[in-house]
Design an enzyme around this catalytic site. Structure first.
Site, PDB file in Angstrom:
ATOM      1  N   GLU A 399      13.186 -24.673   3.499  1.00 30.13           N
ATOM      2  CA  GLU A 399      12.630 -25.818   2.765  1.00 30.13           C
ATOM      3  C   GLU A 399      13.704 -26.786   2.267  1.00 30.13           C
ATOM      4  O   GLU A 399      13.752 -27.122   1.075  1.00 30.13           O
ATOM      5  CB  GLU A 399      11.764 -25.328   1.597  1.00 30.13           C
ATOM      6  N   GLU A 525       6.217 -18.939   6.173  1.00 30.75           N
ATOM      7  CA  GLU A 525       5.587 -18.589   4.900  1.00 30.75           C
ATOM      8  C   GLU A 525       4.144 -19.078   4.919  1.00 30.75           C
ATOM      9  O   GLU A 525       3.880 -20.241   5.244  1.00 30.75           O
ATOM     10  CB  GLU A 525       6.317 -19.234   3.711  1.00 30.75           C
TER      11      GLU A 525
END
Length: 595
Positions: A399, A525
């Site tokens: 991220e 995720e």
């Protein structure tokens, strides 16, 4: 615990000869192989799973700790002077009762430790939810070595939670060479399998050395018998990391490779934890800083038993690097140990760079320094793991984004997205140039914030590399899967035709952008947090996995070990009990996979 020595080989001397030859090939001195062996006079048993299995057990007699006054809480003080002087305490277990399945407790332990820090004090804490809890605290060697000598009192305290007080049932302590420290195959006590251990195995088999400790570690495969099979497995364990296992170009595409993954599981809030409130934290303090217990092989075994065949291991590195960007040897060893838990279980392992956004800043101003540190880091990771086979997957970042800005979660800007493309390319080049199996290793590359928005996907550049895999995170739909109850718009309901159509459209957008163009994708995720809505989560889980599979996408559940209480409750496997608190959700995931 006594181990039967089997003479499957008529000549045990053959083992001795093989081990000696193997050791000599590695230039390992065979004299003084017994130096520093951690052998306790206490009887060694299998590794402790409960407080009662520990080397020393103290009955707290239902002692109540805590209280409403934050500055004056009742605490339990235990006299541990019966632990032999010179013992090294490696682990402390505390069993407590909270009085409610929904209660959350944070339990801390502490002891005065001469010279450990400026306050001569060591402490550790852990958080969990439930009625009956066991907290496990690994003790740094420099602290554990003086427990029971200079100071003989252990303090147990309840810091905070949803209840003011908890009841301490028992406290257990494991010492070096005792029940909690015996590692199969580890004859010299350093918790690693090395050439000297093979030499000592041979000496043990012919009766040159003996102890209760050796009786335990000689049974490497746990079948109750010490024989040549154990030797072969130990040797294979060692040679796996010394000999190139040979990833070959077998013509399989990255999309086909990804389909080998069933469903993955994240070891969340663990090795990626940060703890800037502790001076010079040990690897164990890093690993437990966010309230999770030390990772064990038993935990990864439980993940595999639940049906997962992939474990993503998020790791933060910045705080473990010096000014020259050199990673601490202790930290790299610990990461390697956890990776081996996964690989030794014949599972896929995804190893990444996680929560390092303080230095990995995607701006032109910060780019040069960030890419220098990122490539220095990946050079070291690549060197350590270059002989692992294709079961080990690298992931360049997690991220990456403009942290703390208004653009953080809204797709960033063109500059940030350009920097992230360059970060990915530089990290991938570093991995490929490192040699060994890294020339053909599969590598995951994230978009801005690992987002699948139209903006981030449109600007994302995938390097021209047949073994590159795009990394996406998709807690979808947001208000059901990720938004906490106090977020406006949050819902605990899902399952209408419109809900399904929306999720299917998101998957199709990823498919159209990448997979339709022969580029593989892993959703690294995903998950839906527990809002006391098991039925809705179950329906969502089955549909999510089935839909992803239909678009040739594989997914990795985010598990932070938080099951109840407040916060992002994504726990699927309780790392204390190793049980699944919501088996319906687990079953739904695999039902979707097999549909």
């Amino acid at each position: 615990m006594k181990i039967k020595k089997s003479n499957i080989l008529k000549s045990v001397a053959g083992i001795a000869l093989a081990s000696a030859m193997f050791a000599s090939q590695l230039a390992v001195p065979q004299s003084s192989v017994l130096d520093g062996v951690l052998v306790s006079e206490n009887i060694v048993s299998a590794a402790a799973k409960t407080v009662d299995d520990c080397d020393f057990v103290y009955d707290a007699k239902d002692y109540v700790i805590g209280g409403e006054d934050p500055d004056n809480k009742d605490q339990l003080i235990i006299d541990i002077s019966d632990i032999p002087a010179g013992s090294v305490i490696e682990e402390i277990l505390v069993e407590v009762a909270t009085g409610s399945e929904d209660a959350t407790a944070m339990i801390a332990i502490g002891c005065h430790v001469t010279g450990y820090n400026e306050d001569d004090w060591f402490s550790a804490s852990g958080q969990d939810a439930g009625d009956s809890l066991i907290f496990s605290y690994p003790i740094p060697k420099e602290a554990g070595s003086v427990y029971g000598t200079d100071y003989t009192e252990l303090f147990v305290q309840h810091w905070w939670g949803t209840v003011d007080t908890v009841t301490v049932k028992k406290v257990g302590i494991n010492i070096a060479g005792g029940a909690g420290s015996a590692v199969a195959g580890d004859f010299d006590g350093d918790k690693k399998i090395k050439a000297p251990d093979l030499v000592m195995f041979a000496q043990y088999m012919v009766g040159e050395i003996s102890s209760e400790y050796f009786d335990v570690v000689a049974d490497y495969n746990g079948d109750g018998t010490a024989n040549v099979v154990d030797f072969i497995m130990m040797k294979n364990k060692l040679t796996k990391n010394l000999v190139n296992s040979g990833i070959t170009d077998n013509g399989q595409t990255a999309i086909e490779f990804v389909e080998n993954i069933s469903i993955g599981w994240n070891l969340g809030n663990t090795l990626e934890s940060t703890c800037d409130w502790i001076d010079n934290p040990t690897p164990a303090q890093f690993e437990t800083a966010w309230g999770n217990p030390i990772t064990t092989k038993a935990m990864i075994d439980a993940v595999k038993d639940a049906g997962f065949n992939t474990v993503r291991v998020p790791v933060s590195w910045g705080q473990k690097m010096d000014e020259n960007y050199t990673v601490s040897a202790e930290w790299m060893d610990r990461v390697n140990e956890v990776v081996d838990y996964v690989i030794d279980n014949d599972m896929y392992c995804i190893l990444n760079v996680h929560h390092d956004n303080d230095w990995l800043v995607p701006t032109y101003e910060k780019y040069d320094g960030a890419v220098e540190q990122l490539t220095a880091l990946w050079a070291q990771i690549s060197e350590r793991f270059k002989n692992y086979d294709e079961k080990l997957i690298f992931e360049t970042m997690n991220e990456p984004r403009l942290v703390g800005t208004d653009l953080e979660w809204t797709g960033g800007n063109a500059e940030a997205r350009d920097c992230i493309n360059k970060f990915n390319a530089a990290a991938l080049d570093t991995i490929r140039e490192s040699g060994g199996n890294n020339a053909l290793r599969y590598v995951m590359l994230p978009t801005y914030a690992a987002s699948a928005s139209t903006t981030t996907l449109g600007d994302f550049v995938v390097p021209d590399d047949p073994r590159a895999i795009v990394s996406i995170h998709a807690y979808s739909p947001y208000f059901f899967a990720l938004a906490n109850n106090d977020v406006p718009g949050s819902t605990d309901k899902w399952g209408t035709d419109a809900d399904k159509a929306q999720l299917k459209q998101e998957m199709k957008m990823i498919y159209d952008k990448f997979i339709a163009n022969d580029i593989a994708v892993i959703i690294g995720e995903f998950g839906a947090m527990n809002k006391e809505n098991t039925e809705a989560r179950t329906a969502w889980a089955e549909y999510y996995i089935a839909t992803a599979k239909s678009f040739r996408i594989r997914c990795v559940w985010w598990d932070n070990n938080l099951v109840k209480g407040t916060g992002e409750r994504f726990g699927l496997i309780d790392r204390q009990s190793l049980e699944a608190p919501y088996p319906e959700v687990l079953e739904a995931l695999f039902k979707g996979l097999n549909s």
